[in-house]
Motif scaffolding. Structure first.
Motif, PDB file in Angstrom:
ATOM      1  N   PRO A  54       0.824  -1.220   0.000  1.00  9.33           N
ATOM      2  CA  PRO A  54       0.000   0.000   0.000  1.00  9.33           C
ATOM      3  C   PRO A  54       0.854   1.265   0.000  1.00  9.33           C
ATOM      4  N   LEU A  55       1.362   1.646  -1.160  1.00  9.45           N
ATOM      5  CA  LEU A  55       2.198   2.840  -1.267  1.00  9.45           C
ATOM      6  C   LEU A  55       1.377   4.027  -1.764  1.00  9.45           C
ATOM      7  N   LEU A  56       1.820   5.222  -1.429  1.00 10.55           N
ATOM      8  CA  LEU A  56       0.986   6.410  -1.621  1.00 10.55           C
ATOM      9  C   LEU A  56       0.831   6.818  -3.082  1.00 10.55           C
ATOM     10  N   LEU A  57       1.936   6.939  -3.814  1.00 11.87           N
ATOM     11  CA  LEU A  57       1.848   7.422  -5.190  1.00 11.87           C
ATOM     12  C   LEU A  57       1.124   6.429  -6.091  1.00 11.87           C
ATOM     13  N   ASN A  58       1.398   5.141  -5.909  1.00 11.03           N
ATOM     14  CA  ASN A  58       0.764   4.128  -6.747  1.00 11.03           C
ATOM     15  C   ASN A  58      -0.694   3.871  -6.380  1.00 11.03           C
ATOM     16  N   ALA A 146       9.550   5.718   5.984  1.00 14.22           N
ATOM     17  CA  ALA A 146       8.454   6.691   5.989  1.00 14.22           C
ATOM     18  C   ALA A 146       8.380   7.369   4.626  1.00 14.22           C
ATOM     19  N   GLU A 147       7.196   7.346   4.028  1.00 19.47           N
ATOM     20  CA  GLU A 147       6.956   7.996   2.737  1.00 19.47           C
ATOM     21  C   GLU A 147       5.993   9.163   2.954  1.00 19.47           C
ATOM     22  N   TRP A 148       6.414  10.370   2.566  1.00 21.94           N
ATOM     23  CA  TRP A 148       5.646  11.585   2.809  1.00 21.94           C
ATOM     24  C   TRP A 148       5.183  12.204   1.495  1.00 21.94           C
ATOM     25  N   ILE A 149       3.954  12.720   1.478  1.00 21.28           N
ATOM     26  CA  ILE A 149       3.477  13.550   0.372  1.00 21.28           C
ATOM     27  C   ILE A 149       2.776  14.771   0.955  1.00 21.28           C
ATOM     28  N   ASN A 150       2.719  15.848   0.185  1.00 21.42           N
ATOM     29  CA  ASN A 150       2.111  17.094   0.662  1.00 21.42           C
ATOM     30  C   ASN A 150       0.652  17.209   0.231  1.00 21.42           C
ATOM     31  N   PHE A 151      -0.075  16.118   0.392  1.00 22.40           N
ATOM     32  CA  PHE A 151      -1.508  16.096   0.106  1.00 22.40           C
ATOM     33  C   PHE A 151      -2.190  15.239   1.164  1.00 22.40           C
ATOM     34  N   ALA A 152      -3.429  15.561   1.459  1.00 16.45           N
ATOM     35  CA  ALA A 152      -4.231  14.716   2.341  1.00 16.45           C
ATOM     36  C   ALA A 152      -4.923  13.646   1.505  1.00 16.45           C
ATOM     37  N   LYS A 211      -0.809  16.989   4.411  1.00 19.54           N
ATOM     38  CA  LYS A 211       0.264  16.012   4.256  1.00 19.54           C
ATOM     39  C   LYS A 211      -0.224  14.638   4.698  1.00 19.54           C
ATOM     40  N   THR A 212       0.438  13.620   4.164  1.00 23.18           N
ATOM     41  CA  THR A 212       0.145  12.228   4.494  1.00 23.18           C
ATOM     42  C   THR A 212       1.464  11.486   4.595  1.00 23.18           C
ATOM     43  N   VAL A 213       1.542  10.549   5.523  1.00 19.09           N
ATOM     44  CA  VAL A 213       2.746   9.728   5.649  1.00 19.09           C
ATOM     45  C   VAL A 213       2.352   8.263   5.808  1.00 19.09           C
TER      46      VAL A 213
END
Length: 223
Positions: A54-58, A146-152, A211-213
């Motif tokens: 379950p990765l964020l970008l994909n 830890a994988e971070w993105i600047n979106f909820a 943000k989401t991690v």
């Protein structure tokens, strides 16, 4: 007559040796042929498992095109520090070292590396963590990802899309956190008798900065 019998025994023995040689050579050739196939099959199976992580970008649930990945290695004793640092130097990443002490005088060493990745590099980044986690056990250390993105993200959609069943769910003003176990992610810790190997945190509407991690097995630093 005795000479004929002796010759017959010699011929028979030579024939057996020849057959044995043929068998050994055939077995070696078969091993040489099958080894790449077996390795490919093992690699393919691992990649198939990894592709379900379950990765964020994909997840395609966010417009984010880039993510920040942070690796942390935490070690609470001085044993094999030199060997560990040699491994980290050879990893291809730049690591920062920090020595921490608590009020009781106990010491821990923290190594941190950070990279920026695109969607195409996301599973490669997780694969690196998988190998790092294996090496951490060898050095009696704990590895974190830890994988971070600047979106909820929407927690319910994320769980549904990625096949996640949370064991623990916490919602506070400005923050939603959930954690559980996913078979495609390496490692696990035990919390309240349950296996945990991921933690997802995201901001909600009451925060101005989104943000989401995704943290494996849990978030070690402040959100």
């Amino acid at each position: 007559m005795e000479i004929d019998l002796e010759n017959e025994r010699t011929k028979k023995k030579k024939g057996q040796i020849k057959k044995l040689h043929i068998f050994i050579v055939s077995a070696l050739l078969l091993m040489l042929f099958l080894t790449p196939t077996i390795l490919f099959a093992a690699s393919y199976c691992f990649n198939q498992i990894l592709a379900r992580a379950p990765l964020l970008l994909n997840s395609k649930l966010t417009p984010a095109e880039l993510a920040t990945v942070k690796y942390i290695l935490w070690k609470e004793d001085d044993g094999e520090l030199a060997a560990l640092e040699t491994y980290l130097q050879d990893s291809g990443l730049e690591w920062e070292k920090e020595t921490l002490r608590d009020f009781a005088g106990s010491k821990a060493v923290k190594y941190t590396a950070q990279i920026c990745i695109s969607q195409e590099k996301e599973y490669q980044a997780l694969d690196f963590y998988h190998n790092l986690n294996l090496q951490a056990k060898r050095f009696k250390a704990q590895a974190y990802f830890a994988e971070w993105i600047n979106f909820a993200v929407d927690p319910a959609n994320m769980c549904l899309k990625l096949g996640i069943t949370p064991h623990f769910w916490v919602k506070t003003p400005g923050l939603v956190s959930w954690s559980g176990y996913h078979p495609a992610l390496p490692g696990a810790i035990i919390a309240d008798g349950k296996r945990i190997n991921y933690q997802l945190l995201t901001t909600n509407g009451s925060r101005t900065v989104e943000k989401t991690v995704l943290a494996v097995p849990a978030l070690l630093e402040d959100f």
